[in-house]
Motif scaffolding. Structure first.
Motif, short mmCIF file in Angstrom:
data_model
loop_
_atom_site.label_atom_id
_atom_site.label_comp_id
_atom_site.label_asym_id
_atom_site.label_seq_id
_atom_site.Cartn_x
_atom_site.Cartn_y
_atom_site.Cartn_z
N THR A 149 -0.16 -2.04 -7.52
CA THR A 149 -1.05 -2.40 -7.94
C THR A 149 -0.60 -4.30 -8.11
OG1 THR A 149 -2.00 -0.96 -8.83
CG2 THR A 149 -2.96 -2.83 -9.62
N ARG A 166 1.29 -1.07 -0.45
CA ARG A 166 0.52 0.00 -0.06
C ARG A 166 0.49 1.80 0.09
NH1 ARG A 166 -3.52 -1.29 3.25
NH2 ARG A 166 -2.59 -0.66 5.58
N ASN A 193 2.41 2.16 -2.59
CA ASN A 193 1.43 2.44 -4.47
C ASN A 193 1.08 1.58 -5.65
OD1 ASN A 193 -0.80 3.67 -5.43
ND2 ASN A 193 0.00 5.27 -6.52
#
Length: 222
Positions: free
Chosen positions: A197, A192, A195
């Motif tokens: 994915t 997280r 950032n």
């Protein structure tokens, strides 16, 4: 007419011939017996010599085999000790790497625990106020949130405990998807913060492998 003297001489000659023939036959038999005895002695001596040589050869070969077996046993035992030492060293390195990773994740773990703790405190205060106002539905909703947050904290604690413990070398049937989900939950704070994915494209059926948990841990720590 044949004289008596000539007949006597003839009989004496015949008797002498018979004696000579008997003596010759006796001597021939004696010679054959001696030859047989000599041959038997040679055979016994030959058999005794061959037996002695065979016993010496068998004894020498037995000593060589015993020595070879002992060397082989020593090599096998030495290899077992080396493999045991190698496994122990690998386990210690894996454990040290786990602790190092936990140290790197300490800040994220602290955030993962402090956030639900703060939320639990807020929900508890709200639930107390709602109960004082007799708004039981609102109070129940806040209590449900507290239960969910405590389960989340328990899940984080269980993940850390499982990751930090020493892994067993016993092979198990492990779900690949479950292992990946476990790793993602463990590193979710760093994912997280970065950032990042994560895109997962799994087949419909579950993938299973035969492995040890230490092998999976090594794959995460590479």
């Amino acid at each position: 007419m044949i004289s008596a003297q000539w007949i006597a001489a003839l009989m004496a000659g015949g008797l002498y011939g018979m004696v000579a023939l008997g003596a010759g036959i006796g001597w021939q038999r004696l010679r054959l017996r001696r030859e047989r005895e000599a041959f038997a002695d040679r055979e016994r001596n030959t058999l005794a010599r061959v037996r002695d040589e065979l016993e010496v050869s068998v004894e020498r070969r037995t000593r060589d085999l015993v020595a070879s077996n002992q060397r082989l046993s020593d090599e096998i035992e030495e290899r077992r000790r080396a493999e045991a030492n190698l496994r122990q060293t690998q386990d210690e390195l894996i454990q040290a790497a786990k602790l190092a990773v936990l140290g790197q994740l300490a800040a994220g773990i602290n955030h993962e625990l402090n956030q639900p703790l703060a939320a639990i405190r807020a929900y508890a205060e709200n639930a107390r106020r709602f109960m004082a106002l007799a708004r039981h539905e609102k109070a129940d909703a806040n209590l449900e949130q507290i239960v969910e947050l405590t389960e989340r904290m328990a899940d984080i604690s269980a993940q850390l405990r499982q990751f930090s413990r020493k892994s067993s070398e016993r092979q198990e049937t492990i779900s690949v998807q479950a292992c990946i989900d476990y790793a993602l939950r463990l590193f979710q704070s760093r994912i997280r913060e970065g950032n990042i994915t994560i895109i997962q494209n799994w087949p419909d059926e579950t993938l299973w492998v035969k492995a040890t948990w230490s092998a999976w841990n090594r794959s995460w720590l590479i």
